[in-house]
Design an enzyme around this catalytic site. Structure first.
Site, PDB file in Angstrom:
ATOM      1  N   ASN A   1       0.853  -1.183   0.000  1.00 54.11           N
ATOM      2  CA  ASN A   1       0.000   0.000   0.000  1.00 54.11           C
ATOM      3  C   ASN A   1       0.892   1.237   0.000  1.00 54.11           C
ATOM      4  OD1 ASN A   1      -2.456  -1.451   0.182  1.00 54.11           O
ATOM      5  ND2 ASN A   1      -2.174  -1.691   2.391  1.00 54.11           N
TER       6      ASN A   1
ATOM      7  N   HIS B   1       6.428  -1.932   3.394  1.00 52.11           N
ATOM      8  CA  HIS B   1       6.243  -3.335   3.797  1.00 52.11           C
ATOM      9  C   HIS B   1       5.401  -4.023   2.743  1.00 52.11           C
ATOM     10  CE1 HIS B   1       3.257  -0.678   5.667  1.00 52.11           C
ATOM     11  NE2 HIS B   1       2.368  -1.629   5.443  1.00 52.11           N
TER      12      HIS B   1
ATOM     13  N   HIS C   1       6.781   2.913   6.684  1.00 58.49           N
ATOM     14  CA  HIS C   1       8.039   2.204   6.440  1.00 58.49           C
ATOM     15  C   HIS C   1       7.603   1.086   5.506  1.00 58.49           C
ATOM     16  CE1 HIS C   1      11.919   0.236   8.235  1.00 58.49           C
ATOM     17  NE2 HIS C   1      11.521  -0.526   7.204  1.00 58.49           N
TER      18      HIS C   1
HETATM   19  P1  5GP Z   1      -0.564  -0.813   6.028  1.00 59.67           P
HETATM   20  O1  5GP Z   1      -1.977  -0.491   6.449  1.00 59.67           O
HETATM   21  O2  5GP Z   1       0.381   0.329   6.338  1.00 59.67           O
HETATM   22  O3  5GP Z   1      -0.420  -1.309   4.619  1.00 59.67           O
HETATM   23  O4  5GP Z   1      -0.126  -2.048   6.921  1.00 59.67           O
HETATM   24  C1  5GP Z   1       0.363  -1.911   8.215  1.00 59.67           C
HETATM   25  C2  5GP Z   1       0.206  -3.259   8.870  1.00 59.67           C
HETATM   26  O5  5GP Z   1       0.966  -3.255  10.056  1.00 59.67           O
HETATM   27  C3  5GP Z   1      -1.244  -3.572   9.269  1.00 59.67           C
HETATM   28  O6  5GP Z   1      -1.662  -4.762   8.617  1.00 59.67           O
HETATM   29  C4  5GP Z   1      -1.167  -3.715  10.788  1.00 59.67           C
HETATM   30  O7  5GP Z   1      -1.998  -4.746  11.284  1.00 59.67           O
HETATM   31  C5  5GP Z   1       0.299  -4.008  11.013  1.00 59.67           C
HETATM   32  N1  5GP Z   1       0.772  -3.558  12.312  1.00 59.67           N
HETATM   33  C6  5GP Z   1       0.496  -2.362  12.904  1.00 59.67           C
HETATM   34  N2  5GP Z   1       1.127  -2.284  14.102  1.00 59.67           N
HETATM   35  C7  5GP Z   1       1.807  -3.459  14.251  1.00 59.67           C
HETATM   36  C8  5GP Z   1       2.658  -3.961  15.287  1.00 59.67           C
HETATM   37  O8  5GP Z   1       2.917  -3.333  16.318  1.00 59.67           O
HETATM   38  N3  5GP Z   1       3.165  -5.209  15.107  1.00 59.67           N
HETATM   39  C9  5GP Z   1       2.921  -5.949  13.972  1.00 59.67           C
HETATM   40  N4  5GP Z   1       3.475  -7.162  13.904  1.00 59.67           N
HETATM   41  N5  5GP Z   1       2.123  -5.488  12.987  1.00 59.67           N
HETATM   42  C10 5GP Z   1       1.579  -4.266  13.112  1.00 59.67           C
HETATM   43 ZN    ZN Z   2      11.219   2.790   9.653  1.00 56.00          ZN
END
Ligand code: 5GP
Ligand code: ZN
Length: 115
Positions: free
Chosen positions: A88, A101, A99
């Site tokens: 995303n 991912h 960051h």
């Molecule tokens: P995004 O929404 O930015 O594409 O994905 C971020 C992801 O990070 C989400 O799926 C969320 O569940 C995950 N996430 C957020 N905080 C943490 C954390 O503290 N630990 C882990 N393992 N995943 C996290």
């Molecule tokens: Zn970072």
């Protein structure tokens, strides 16, 4: 790296995560709020906020992130049935952690288009 970056803190070990793979360049760990039976995040150790911030010299690193996801999927038995990988980029696409991912989701049927 910004002090506040959650995934930098996971990469440094300051915040715990269930790590499934790590090397000098990349880290893979379970998503804390899994959206599928198997939901892994693959990150570069180096802080890069969004895909918009990638530079030409990052090609090998991004390749490592993608090949790591594919290998983890294969090693956990998801290659044949299939899996989804998603970056995303920015809030409009649902990015909440700045960051980069790669989401690796598997273990259920996926729908298309994504929401
Ligand atoms: P995004 O929404 O930015 O594409 O994905 C971020 C992801 O990070 C989400 O799926 C969320 O569940 C995950 N996430 C957020 N905080 C943490 C954390 O503290 N630990 C882990 N393992 N995943 C996290
Ligand atoms: Zn970072």
């Amino acid at each position: 790296m910004p002090d506040a970056c959650l995934f930098c803190k996971i990469a440094s070990g300051d915040i715990p995560a269930t790590i499934v793979y790590q090397d000098d360049e990349v880290l893979a760990f379970q998503d804390i709020a899994a959206q599928a039976p198997f939901h892994i995040l693959v990150i570069p150790r180096r802080h890069i906020a969004t895909l918009n911030d990638l530079e030409a010299g990052d090609q090998k690193l991004v390749g490592s992130v993608v090949t790591t996801a594919a290998r983890i999927a294969r090693e956990h038995g998801h290659a044949q049935d299939g899996y989804r990988t998603v970056f995303n980029c920015n809030r409009g696409a649902g990015q909440t952690v700045f960051h980069i991912h790669l989401h690796l989701l598997a273990g259920r049927n996926m729908t298309w288009p994504p929401g």
